[in-house]
Design a protein around this motif. Sequence first.
Motif, PDB file in Angstrom:
ATOM      1  N   ASN A   1       0.824  -1.206   0.000  1.00  0.00           N
ATOM      2  CA  ASN A   1       0.000   0.000   0.000  1.00  0.00           C
ATOM      3  C   ASN A   1       0.862   1.262   0.000  1.00  0.00           C
ATOM      4  O   ASN A   1       0.578   2.249   0.676  1.00  0.00           O
ATOM      5  CB  ASN A   1      -0.962  -0.003   1.196  1.00  0.00           C
ATOM      6  CG  ASN A   1      -2.169   0.887   0.972  1.00  0.00           C
ATOM      7  OD1 ASN A   1      -2.522   1.228  -0.159  1.00  0.00           O
ATOM      8  ND2 ASN A   1      -2.809   1.280   2.062  1.00  0.00           N
ATOM      9  N   GLY A   2       1.968   1.203  -0.754  1.00  0.00           N
ATOM     10  CA  GLY A   2       2.840   2.359  -0.924  1.00  0.00           C
ATOM     11  C   GLY A   2       3.922   2.536   0.107  1.00  0.00           C
ATOM     12  O   GLY A   2       4.701   3.496   0.037  1.00  0.00           O
ATOM     13  N   VAL A   3       4.026   1.616   1.080  1.00  0.00           N
ATOM     14  CA  VAL A   3       5.002   1.759   2.165  1.00  0.00           C
ATOM     15  C   VAL A   3       5.795   0.467   2.310  1.00  0.00           C
ATOM     16  O   VAL A   3       5.217  -0.624   2.297  1.00  0.00           O
ATOM     17  CB  VAL A   3       4.295   2.084   3.500  1.00  0.00           C
ATOM     18  CG1 VAL A   3       5.311   2.182   4.633  1.00  0.00           C
ATOM     19  CG2 VAL A   3       3.490   3.366   3.385  1.00  0.00           C
ATOM     20  N   TRP A   4       7.116   0.571   2.448  1.00  0.00           N
ATOM     21  CA  TRP A   4       7.934  -0.614   2.695  1.00  0.00           C
ATOM     22  C   TRP A   4       7.572  -1.190   4.063  1.00  0.00           C
ATOM     23  O   TRP A   4       7.607  -0.493   5.074  1.00  0.00           O
ATOM     24  CB  TRP A   4       9.423  -0.279   2.653  1.00  0.00           C
ATOM     25  CG  TRP A   4       9.902   0.005   1.267  1.00  0.00           C
ATOM     26  CD1 TRP A   4      10.221   1.213   0.725  1.00  0.00           C
ATOM     27  CD2 TRP A   4      10.116  -0.964   0.237  1.00  0.00           C
ATOM     28  NE1 TRP A   4      10.610   1.071  -0.589  1.00  0.00           N
ATOM     29  CE2 TRP A   4      10.559  -0.259  -0.916  1.00  0.00           C
ATOM     30  CE3 TRP A   4       9.974  -2.351   0.155  1.00  0.00           C
ATOM     31  CZ2 TRP A   4      10.861  -0.895  -2.113  1.00  0.00           C
ATOM     32  CZ3 TRP A   4      10.258  -2.980  -1.034  1.00  0.00           C
ATOM     33  CH2 TRP A   4      10.703  -2.257  -2.153  1.00  0.00           C
ATOM     34  N   ALA A   5       7.209  -2.466   4.087  1.00  0.00           N
ATOM     35  CA  ALA A   5       6.680  -3.083   5.301  1.00  0.00           C
ATOM     36  C   ALA A   5       7.484  -4.316   5.696  1.00  0.00           C
ATOM     37  O   ALA A   5       7.892  -5.108   4.840  1.00  0.00           O
ATOM     38  CB  ALA A   5       5.219  -3.475   5.093  1.00  0.00           C
ATOM     39  N   ASP A   6       7.702  -4.471   6.997  1.00  0.00           N
ATOM     40  CA  ASP A   6       8.273  -5.703   7.528  1.00  0.00           C
ATOM     41  C   ASP A   6       7.298  -6.849   7.275  1.00  0.00           C
ATOM     42  O   ASP A   6       6.076  -6.644   7.238  1.00  0.00           O
ATOM     43  CB  ASP A   6       8.523  -5.593   9.036  1.00  0.00           C
ATOM     44  CG  ASP A   6       9.523  -4.515   9.398  1.00  0.00           C
ATOM     45  OD1 ASP A   6      10.200  -3.998   8.495  1.00  0.00           O
ATOM     46  OD2 ASP A   6       9.615  -4.181  10.597  1.00  0.00           O
ATOM     47  N   HIS A   7       7.837  -8.063   7.109  1.00  0.00           N
ATOM     48  CA  HIS A   7       6.995  -9.233   6.892  1.00  0.00           C
ATOM     49  C   HIS A   7       7.461 -10.400   7.755  1.00  0.00           C
ATOM     50  O   HIS A   7       8.675 -10.590   7.949  1.00  0.00           O
ATOM     51  CB  HIS A   7       7.037  -9.673   5.422  1.00  0.00           C
ATOM     52  CG  HIS A   7       6.112  -8.905   4.541  1.00  0.00           C
ATOM     53  ND1 HIS A   7       6.261  -7.574   4.295  1.00  0.00           N
ATOM     54  CD2 HIS A   7       4.997  -9.293   3.846  1.00  0.00           C
ATOM     55  CE1 HIS A   7       5.305  -7.164   3.479  1.00  0.00           C
ATOM     56  NE2 HIS A   7       4.529  -8.187   3.191  1.00  0.00           N
ATOM     57  N   LEU A   8       6.511 -11.167   8.232  1.00  0.00           N
ATOM     58  CA  LEU A   8       6.802 -12.458   8.838  1.00  0.00           C
ATOM     59  C   LEU A   8       7.002 -13.463   7.721  1.00  0.00           C
ATOM     60  O   LEU A   8       6.221 -13.514   6.778  1.00  0.00           O
ATOM     61  CB  LEU A   8       5.649 -12.904   9.736  1.00  0.00           C
ATOM     62  CG  LEU A   8       5.230 -11.956  10.861  1.00  0.00           C
ATOM     63  CD1 LEU A   8       4.037 -12.541  11.619  1.00  0.00           C
ATOM     64  CD2 LEU A   8       6.387 -11.681  11.803  1.00  0.00           C
ATOM     65  N   LEU A   9       8.058 -14.258   7.831  1.00  0.00           N
ATOM     66  CA  LEU A   9       8.379 -15.252   6.809  1.00  0.00           C
ATOM     67  C   LEU A   9       7.952 -16.638   7.283  1.00  0.00           C
ATOM     68  O   LEU A   9       8.278 -17.051   8.399  1.00  0.00           O
ATOM     69  CB  LEU A   9       9.873 -15.239   6.505  1.00  0.00           C
ATOM     70  CG  LEU A   9      10.451 -13.896   6.053  1.00  0.00           C
ATOM     71  CD1 LEU A   9      11.942 -14.035   5.789  1.00  0.00           C
ATOM     72  CD2 LEU A   9       9.721 -13.376   4.819  1.00  0.00           C
ATOM     73  N   PHE A  10       7.241 -17.338   6.411  1.00  0.00           N
ATOM     74  CA  PHE A  10       6.754 -18.685   6.713  1.00  0.00           C
ATOM     75  C   PHE A  10       7.198 -19.644   5.616  1.00  0.00           C
ATOM     76  O   PHE A  10       7.429 -19.241   4.475  1.00  0.00           O
ATOM     77  CB  PHE A  10       5.224 -18.702   6.793  1.00  0.00           C
ATOM     78  CG  PHE A  10       4.639 -17.966   7.948  1.00  0.00           C
ATOM     79  CD1 PHE A  10       4.318 -18.628   9.115  1.00  0.00           C
ATOM     80  CD2 PHE A  10       4.415 -16.601   7.868  1.00  0.00           C
ATOM     81  CE1 PHE A  10       3.772 -17.946  10.189  1.00  0.00           C
ATOM     82  CE2 PHE A  10       3.871 -15.904   8.936  1.00  0.00           C
ATOM     83  CZ  PHE A  10       3.547 -16.585  10.103  1.00  0.00           C
TER      84      PHE A  10
END
Length: 204
Positions: free
Chosen positions: A178-187
């Motif tokens: 949504n236009g913003v660099w976001a942290d992600h949980l990796l699975f």
Amino acid sequence: MPMALFDWKSGNSGPVLHGPGVILRAPRALDYHPWADLREASRDYLQPWEPAWGEDDLSRAAFKRRLSIYDREMELGTAYPFFVIDEATGALTGAITLSNIRRGVAETGTLGYWIGRPYAGEGRGTAAVETLLDFAFDNLMLHRVEAACVPHNHASKRVLEKAGFRHEGTAKAYLKINGVWADHLLFAVLESDLGGRGLPESTL
């Protein structure tokens, strides 16, 4: 996990997968209006979890471009896109894709999906993920399937965990959401984690 039944169609239409209450099949030109209507009705629900939508994202031209990309990816064997269809009503309820398929020493793919707002919380996401995992491991013979979600997307996290994915870590500023660099949980889930159920039975 329930076993997926499938049948192979000719050309680039791809496989059709049958899971518990859902049918997974490749998008078609005639799907444009149901797809656009569902995406528009789910805009506020989906946008917090997806890349920013372009101004023409729901146009017929954009949908046609998507289909061309899908056809090419299926020809190359690098991705398999599916629409999630309600088995009882035939309604389009969402989409799921196995993409970024790497062969050789990796034998890995990446899973992503969305379910429209009217159908959220009904177990369709879990059914679609489990069905696609059967296909990934038992037919494509992959070794590993990966997925990622933003930490506060609790519904997606629950779906992945119910389907057998394990949390492996966190990637900082992993994807632009949504236009913003976001942290992600990796699975990830390995074929061996799910017990190797063998090839599903064909419906042909």
